[in-house]
Design a protein around this motif. Structure first.
Motif, PDB file in Angstrom:
ATOM      1  N   SER A   1       0.832  -1.211   0.000  1.00 17.00           N
ATOM      2  CA  SER A   1       0.000   0.000   0.000  1.00 17.00           C
ATOM      3  C   SER A   1       0.862   1.254   0.000  1.00 17.00           C
ATOM      4  O   SER A   1       2.012   1.235   0.436  1.00 17.00           O
ATOM      5  CB  SER A   1      -0.934   0.005   1.212  1.00 17.00           C
ATOM      6  OG  SER A   1      -0.193   0.042   2.405  1.00 17.00           O
ATOM      7  N   ILE A   2       0.286   2.334  -0.498  1.00 16.86           N
ATOM      8  CA  ILE A   2       0.975   3.633  -0.481  1.00 16.86           C
ATOM      9  C   ILE A   2       0.244   4.572   0.468  1.00 16.86           C
ATOM     10  O   ILE A   2      -0.950   4.401   0.737  1.00 16.86           O
ATOM     11  CB  ILE A   2       1.097   4.275  -1.887  1.00 16.86           C
ATOM     12  CG1 ILE A   2      -0.279   4.618  -2.454  1.00 16.86           C
ATOM     13  CG2 ILE A   2       1.866   3.395  -2.824  1.00 16.86           C
ATOM     14  CD1 ILE A   2      -0.206   5.480  -3.706  1.00 16.86           C
ATOM     15  N   ASN A   3       0.981   5.538   0.965  1.00 20.21           N
ATOM     16  CA  ASN A   3       0.389   6.570   1.807  1.00 20.21           C
ATOM     17  C   ASN A   3       0.900   7.926   1.327  1.00 20.21           C
ATOM     18  O   ASN A   3       1.952   8.384   1.762  1.00 20.21           O
ATOM     19  CB  ASN A   3       0.738   6.354   3.279  1.00 20.21           C
ATOM     20  CG  ASN A   3       0.039   7.342   4.182  1.00 20.21           C
ATOM     21  OD1 ASN A   3      -0.460   8.370   3.724  1.00 20.21           O
ATOM     22  ND2 ASN A   3       0.000   7.051   5.458  1.00 20.21           N
ATOM     23  N   PRO A   4       0.167   8.567   0.422  1.00 19.73           N
ATOM     24  CA  PRO A   4       0.609   9.855  -0.107  1.00 19.73           C
ATOM     25  C   PRO A   4       0.514  11.004   0.892  1.00 19.73           C
ATOM     26  O   PRO A   4       1.007  12.092   0.623  1.00 19.73           O
ATOM     27  CB  PRO A   4      -0.314  10.084  -1.303  1.00 19.73           C
ATOM     28  CG  PRO A   4      -1.508   9.259  -1.032  1.00 19.73           C
ATOM     29  CD  PRO A   4      -1.052   8.098  -0.209  1.00 19.73           C
ATOM     30  N   CYS A   5      -0.076  10.761   2.056  1.00 23.08           N
ATOM     31  CA  CYS A   5      -0.228  11.821   3.058  1.00 23.08           C
ATOM     32  C   CYS A   5       0.745  11.677   4.224  1.00 23.08           C
ATOM     33  O   CYS A   5       0.678  12.448   5.177  1.00 23.08           O
ATOM     34  CB  CYS A   5      -1.656  11.820   3.585  1.00 23.08           C
ATOM     35  SG  CYS A   5      -2.888  12.109   2.313  1.00 23.08           S
ATOM     36  N   ALA A   6       1.657  10.694   4.165  1.00 19.59           N
ATOM     37  CA  ALA A   6       2.578  10.446   5.281  1.00 19.59           C
ATOM     38  C   ALA A   6       3.619  11.542   5.431  1.00 19.59           C
ATOM     39  O   ALA A   6       4.121  11.776   6.523  1.00 19.59           O
ATOM     40  CB  ALA A   6       3.261   9.089   5.109  1.00 19.59           C
ATOM     41  N   LEU A   7       3.964  12.196   4.334  1.00 17.89           N
ATOM     42  CA  LEU A   7       4.933  13.285   4.362  1.00 17.89           C
ATOM     43  C   LEU A   7       4.286  14.558   3.847  1.00 17.89           C
ATOM     44  O   LEU A   7       3.425  14.513   2.976  1.00 17.89           O
ATOM     45  CB  LEU A   7       6.139  12.983   3.470  1.00 17.89           C
ATOM     46  CG  LEU A   7       7.091  11.891   3.893  1.00 17.89           C
ATOM     47  CD1 LEU A   7       8.175  11.717   2.832  1.00 17.89           C
ATOM     48  CD2 LEU A   7       7.724  12.200   5.236  1.00 17.89           C
ATOM     49  N   GLN A   8       4.741  15.670   4.364  1.00 17.35           N
ATOM     50  CA  GLN A   8       4.287  16.975   3.896  1.00 17.35           C
ATOM     51  C   GLN A   8       5.518  17.790   3.528  1.00 17.35           C
ATOM     52  O   GLN A   8       6.520  17.771   4.248  1.00 17.35           O
ATOM     53  CB  GLN A   8       3.512  17.688   4.997  1.00 17.35           C
ATOM     54  CG  GLN A   8       3.046  19.067   4.625  1.00 17.35           C
ATOM     55  CD  GLN A   8       2.349  19.755   5.796  1.00 17.35           C
ATOM     56  OE1 GLN A   8       2.468  19.350   6.944  1.00 17.35           O
ATOM     57  NE2 GLN A   8       1.649  20.809   5.497  1.00 17.35           N
ATOM     58  N   ARG A   9       5.464  18.465   2.396  1.00 16.98           N
ATOM     59  CA  ARG A   9       6.560  19.355   2.002  1.00 16.98           C
ATOM     60  C   ARG A   9       6.256  20.726   2.573  1.00 16.98           C
ATOM     61  O   ARG A   9       5.222  21.324   2.283  1.00 16.98           O
ATOM     62  CB  ARG A   9       6.709  19.436   0.490  1.00 16.98           C
ATOM     63  CG  ARG A   9       7.952  20.238   0.079  1.00 16.98           C
ATOM     64  CD  ARG A   9       8.124  20.304  -1.406  1.00 16.98           C
ATOM     65  NE  ARG A   9       8.579  19.064  -1.980  1.00 16.98           N
ATOM     66  CZ  ARG A   9       9.827  18.827  -2.371  1.00 16.98           C
ATOM     67  NH1 ARG A   9      10.746  19.751  -2.227  1.00 16.98           N
ATOM     68  NH2 ARG A   9      10.151  17.675  -2.908  1.00 16.98           N
ATOM     69  N   LEU A  10       7.170  21.226   3.386  1.00 13.24           N
ATOM     70  CA  LEU A  10       6.987  22.513   4.039  1.00 13.24           C
ATOM     71  C   LEU A  10       7.547  23.671   3.222  1.00 13.24           C
ATOM     72  O   LEU A  10       7.053  24.787   3.328  1.00 13.24           O
ATOM     73  CB  LEU A  10       7.673  22.496   5.418  1.00 13.24           C
ATOM     74  CG  LEU A  10       7.200  21.421   6.391  1.00 13.24           C
ATOM     75  CD1 LEU A  10       8.051  21.454   7.650  1.00 13.24           C
ATOM     76  CD2 LEU A  10       5.729  21.590   6.712  1.00 13.24           C
ATOM     77  N   LYS A  11       8.604  23.409   2.453  1.00 14.22           N
ATOM     78  CA  LYS A  11       9.263  24.464   1.683  1.00 14.22           C
ATOM     79  C   LYS A  11       9.046  24.256   0.194  1.00 14.22           C
ATOM     80  O   LYS A  11       9.080  23.133  -0.286  1.00 14.22           O
ATOM     81  CB  LYS A  11      10.782  24.440   1.943  1.00 14.22           C
ATOM     82  CG  LYS A  11      11.192  24.949   3.289  1.00 14.22           C
ATOM     83  CD  LYS A  11      12.667  24.735   3.595  1.00 14.22           C
ATOM     84  CE  LYS A  11      13.640  25.208   2.570  1.00 14.22           C
ATOM     85  NZ  LYS A  11      15.059  25.015   2.965  1.00 14.22           N
ATOM     86  N   ASN A  12       8.840  25.343  -0.504  1.00 12.88           N
ATOM     87  CA  ASN A  12       8.751  25.299  -1.961  1.00 12.88           C
ATOM     88  C   ASN A  12      10.177  25.427  -2.494  1.00 12.88           C
ATOM     89  O   ASN A  12      10.661  26.516  -2.771  1.00 12.88           O
ATOM     90  CB  ASN A  12       7.858  26.426  -2.479  1.00 12.88           C
ATOM     91  CG  ASN A  12       7.569  26.288  -3.947  1.00 12.88           C
ATOM     92  OD1 ASN A  12       7.817  25.251  -4.552  1.00 12.88           O
ATOM     93  ND2 ASN A  12       7.047  27.334  -4.544  1.00 12.88           N
ATOM     94  N   THR A  13      10.862  24.294  -2.596  1.00 10.40           N
ATOM     95  CA  THR A  13      12.272  24.280  -2.961  1.00 10.40           C
ATOM     96  C   THR A  13      12.473  24.435  -4.463  1.00 10.40           C
ATOM     97  O   THR A  13      11.576  24.169  -5.252  1.00 10.40           O
ATOM     98  CB  THR A  13      12.918  22.954  -2.519  1.00 10.40           C
ATOM     99  OG1 THR A  13      12.205  21.871  -3.108  1.00 10.40           O
ATOM    100  CG2 THR A  13      12.912  22.825  -1.016  1.00 10.40           C
ATOM    101  N   LYS A  14      13.688  24.859  -4.829  1.00 11.02           N
ATOM    102  CA  LYS A  14      14.072  24.889  -6.244  1.00 11.02           C
ATOM    103  C   LYS A  14      14.249  23.449  -6.714  1.00 11.02           C
ATOM    104  O   LYS A  14      14.519  22.564  -5.906  1.00 11.02           O
ATOM    105  CB  LYS A  14      15.410  25.607  -6.425  1.00 11.02           C
ATOM    106  CG  LYS A  14      15.419  27.065  -6.112  1.00 11.02           C
ATOM    107  CD  LYS A  14      16.790  27.635  -6.479  1.00 11.02           C
ATOM    108  CE  LYS A  14      17.458  28.161  -5.241  1.00 11.02           C
ATOM    109  NZ  LYS A  14      18.798  28.671  -5.481  1.00 11.02           N
TER     110      LYS A  14
END
Length: 90
Positions: free
Chosen positions: A32-45
């Motif tokens: 199974s996958i969990n696309p909500c397990a991580l959150q990106r906090l910074k809009n990186t280059k």
């Protein structure tokens, strides 16, 4: 777990390619996958083409693990490209 995009990049692109790859892997393996397990906090280059020092600074503190669902579990992190491994380290 697919590497998340920042909400701004997701809106402009319209999809998360790492999530599409993770979905295909999930179907092929039954994991199974969990696309909500991580959150990106910074809009990186974009990391592609950046020197190592800039990659480290760019990705530092960019992610947050959401909740405790991953504690004690083995996790496969899926990204669309891996050059230096900086995203995995972050």
């Amino acid at each position: 777990v697919p590497v998340p995009l920042h909400s701004k990049r997701l809106r402009s692109r319209g999809f998360n390619q790492a999530e599409l790859l993770a979905s295909c892997l999930s179907k092929a393996t039954g994991i199974s996958i969990n696309p909500c397990a991580l959150q990106r906090l910074k809009n990186t280059k974009a990391m592609y083409g950046l020197p190592r020092v800039e990659r480290v600074n760019n990705i530092s503190s960019a992610f947050h693990v959401c909740g405790h669902e991953l504690l004690g579990k083995k996790v496969i992190l899926v990204d669309d490209i891996c050059t230096s491994g900086m995203t995995l380290s972050a």
